[in-house]
Design a protein around this motif. Structure first.
Motif, PDB file in Angstrom:
ATOM      1  N   MET A  14       0.852  -1.177   0.000  1.00 15.69           N
ATOM      2  CA  MET A  14       0.000   0.000   0.000  1.00 15.69           C
ATOM      3  C   MET A  14       0.894   1.234   0.000  1.00 15.69           C
ATOM      4  SD  MET A  14      -3.138  -1.087   0.086  1.00 15.69           S
ATOM      5  CE  MET A  14      -4.079   0.280   0.692  1.00 15.69           C
ATOM      6  N   ALA A  15       0.632   2.127  -0.904  1.00 15.83           N
ATOM      7  CA  ALA A  15       1.403   3.364  -0.943  1.00 15.83           C
ATOM      8  C   ALA A  15       0.962   4.259   0.207  1.00 15.83           C
ATOM      9  CB  ALA A  15       1.195   4.069  -2.265  1.00 15.83           C
ATOM     10  N   LYS A  16       1.927   4.927   0.820  1.00 17.41           N
ATOM     11  CA  LYS A  16       1.607   5.849   1.900  1.00 17.41           C
ATOM     12  C   LYS A  16       0.933   7.081   1.309  1.00 17.41           C
ATOM     13  CE  LYS A  16       3.589   8.455   5.626  1.00 17.41           C
ATOM     14  NZ  LYS A  16       4.788   8.893   6.312  1.00 17.41           N
ATOM     15  N   VAL A  17      -0.158   7.459   1.896  1.00 15.14           N
ATOM     16  CA  VAL A  17      -0.913   8.597   1.396  1.00 15.14           C
ATOM     17  C   VAL A  17      -0.247   9.882   1.883  1.00 15.14           C
ATOM     18  CG1 VAL A  17      -3.147   9.747   1.386  1.00 15.14           C
ATOM     19  CG2 VAL A  17      -3.028   7.258   1.424  1.00 15.14           C
ATOM     20  N   LYS A  18       0.013  10.788   0.964  1.00 13.51           N
ATOM     21  CA  LYS A  18       0.616  12.055   1.336  1.00 13.51           C
ATOM     22  C   LYS A  18      -0.413  12.927   2.039  1.00 13.51           C
ATOM     23  CE  LYS A  18       4.071  12.675  -2.256  1.00 13.51           C
ATOM     24  NZ  LYS A  18       4.494  13.573  -3.336  1.00 13.51           N
ATOM     25  N   MET A  19       0.067  13.687   3.007  1.00 10.51           N
ATOM     26  CA  MET A  19      -0.805  14.637   3.681  1.00 10.51           C
ATOM     27  C   MET A  19      -0.894  15.892   2.840  1.00 10.51           C
ATOM     28  SD  MET A  19       0.539  14.244   7.570  1.00 10.51           S
ATOM     29  CE  MET A  19      -0.598  15.452   8.193  1.00 10.51           C
ATOM     30  N   LYS A  20      -2.056  16.500   2.813  1.00  8.44           N
ATOM     31  CA  LYS A  20      -2.223  17.737   2.064  1.00  8.44           C
ATOM     32  C   LYS A  20      -1.916  18.931   2.954  1.00  8.44           C
ATOM     33  CE  LYS A  20      -5.466  16.461  -1.519  1.00  8.44           C
ATOM     34  NZ  LYS A  20      -6.716  16.830  -2.185  1.00  8.44           N
ATOM     35  N   THR A  21      -1.243  19.915   2.364  1.00  6.54           N
ATOM     36  CA  THR A  21      -0.956  21.157   3.069  1.00  6.54           C
ATOM     37  C   THR A  21      -2.145  22.085   2.920  1.00  6.54           C
ATOM     38  OG1 THR A  21       1.390  20.941   2.629  1.00  6.54           O
ATOM     39  CG2 THR A  21       0.594  23.141   3.147  1.00  6.54           C
ATOM     40  N   ARG A  22      -2.537  22.728   4.012  1.00  8.23           N
ATOM     41  CA  ARG A  22      -3.567  23.760   3.939  1.00  8.23           C
ATOM     42  C   ARG A  22      -2.940  24.971   3.268  1.00  8.23           C
ATOM     43  NH1 ARG A  22      -8.225  22.784   7.436  1.00  8.23           N
ATOM     44  NH2 ARG A  22      -8.026  20.590   7.897  1.00  8.23           N
ATOM     45  N   ARG A  23      -3.387  25.289   2.072  1.00  6.50           N
ATOM     46  CA  ARG A  23      -2.724  26.309   1.268  1.00  6.50           C
ATOM     47  C   ARG A  23      -2.815  27.690   1.899  1.00  6.50           C
ATOM     48  NH1 ARG A  23       1.117  24.584  -0.598  1.00  6.50           N
ATOM     49  NH2 ARG A  23       1.273  26.344  -1.994  1.00  6.50           N
ATOM     50  N   GLY A  24      -3.924  27.987   2.563  1.00  2.33           N
ATOM     51  CA  GLY A  24      -4.041  29.278   3.234  1.00  2.33           C
ATOM     52  C   GLY A  24      -3.035  29.419   4.353  1.00  2.33           C
ATOM     53  N   ALA A  25      -2.798  28.328   5.082  1.00  4.24           N
ATOM     54  CA  ALA A  25      -1.819  28.360   6.163  1.00  4.24           C
ATOM     55  C   ALA A  25      -0.404  28.439   5.613  1.00  4.24           C
ATOM     56  CB  ALA A  25      -1.977  27.128   7.046  1.00  4.24           C
ATOM     57  N   ALA A  26      -0.148  27.770   4.499  1.00  8.58           N
ATOM     58  CA  ALA A  26       1.190  27.798   3.914  1.00  8.58           C
ATOM     59  C   ALA A  26       1.568  29.206   3.473  1.00  8.58           C
ATOM     60  CB  ALA A  26       1.255  26.840   2.727  1.00  8.58           C
ATOM     61  N   LYS A  27       0.583  30.003   3.084  1.00  9.50           N
ATOM     62  CA  LYS A  27       0.847  31.377   2.668  1.00  9.50           C
ATOM     63  C   LYS A  27       1.032  32.308   3.858  1.00  9.50           C
ATOM     64  CE  LYS A  27      -1.905  30.555  -1.407  1.00  9.50           C
ATOM     65  NZ  LYS A  27      -3.202  30.755  -2.048  1.00  9.50           N
ATOM     66  N   ARG A  28       0.551  31.919   5.021  1.00 10.81           N
ATOM     67  CA  ARG A  28       0.584  32.803   6.193  1.00 10.81           C
ATOM     68  C   ARG A  28       1.760  32.557   7.121  1.00 10.81           C
ATOM     69  NH1 ARG A  28      -4.758  32.325   4.885  1.00 10.81           N
ATOM     70  NH2 ARG A  28      -6.055  34.169   5.244  1.00 10.81           N
ATOM     71  N   PHE A  29       2.330  31.361   7.110  1.00 11.66           N
ATOM     72  CA  PHE A  29       3.379  31.002   8.057  1.00 11.66           C
ATOM     73  C   PHE A  29       4.650  30.607   7.329  1.00 11.66           C
ATOM     74  CE2 PHE A  29      -0.671  29.678  10.063  1.00 11.66           C
ATOM     75  CZ  PHE A  29      -0.671  30.590  11.105  1.00 11.66           C
ATOM     76  N   LYS A  30       5.795  30.950   7.927  1.00 11.33           N
ATOM     77  CA  LYS A  30       7.102  30.533   7.427  1.00 11.33           C
ATOM     78  C   LYS A  30       7.834  29.839   8.570  1.00 11.33           C
ATOM     79  CE  LYS A  30       6.581  32.525   3.471  1.00 11.33           C
ATOM     80  NZ  LYS A  30       5.858  31.711   2.525  1.00 11.33           N
ATOM     81  N   ALA A  31       8.507  28.747   8.270  1.00 12.83           N
ATOM     82  CA  ALA A  31       9.229  28.006   9.297  1.00 12.83           C
ATOM     83  C   ALA A  31      10.580  28.656   9.570  1.00 12.83           C
ATOM     84  CB  ALA A  31       9.432  26.566   8.848  1.00 12.83           C
ATOM     85  N   THR A  32      10.954  28.679  10.841  1.00 14.69           N
ATOM     86  CA  THR A  32      12.265  29.145  11.248  1.00 14.69           C
ATOM     87  C   THR A  32      12.891  28.045  12.104  1.00 14.69           C
ATOM     88  OG1 THR A  32      11.466  30.182  13.276  1.00 14.69           O
ATOM     89  CG2 THR A  32      11.473  31.541  11.302  1.00 14.69           C
TER      90      THR A  32
END
Length: 79
Positions: A14-32
């Motif tokens: 069984m292929a591992k299902v990728k998690m989807k990124t919440r696109r609105g959150a990806a535009k609002r937050f940056k990782a440090t």
């Protein structure tokens, strides 16, 4: 008999299902290195009643609060 042996020896992969990124959150937050950074709120509109000092203090980025880091990480698993 040979067909049955082949069917038993095959593994169902069984292929591992990728998690989807919440696109609105990806535009609002940056990782440090220490967490996530975000822009300040309350600086988009209705600025006439806000003092220049208050507007100036809302200018930069701030870190996401420790209690919210887990939810941001769930929304953006690959950032």
């Amino acid at each position: 008999m040979v067909q049955r042996a082949e069917q038993v020896s095959k593994e169902v992969v069984m292929a591992k299902v990728k998690m989807k990124t919440r696109r609105g959150a990806a535009k609002r937050f940056k990782a440090t290195a220490n967490g996530f950074k975000r822009k300040q709120a309350f600086k988009r509109h209705i600025l006439t009643k806000k003092s220049p000092k208050r507007i100036r203090q809302l200018r930069g980025c701030v870190m996401v609060h420790v209690s919210d880091v887990a939810s941001v990480r769930r929304m953006c698993p690959y950032i």
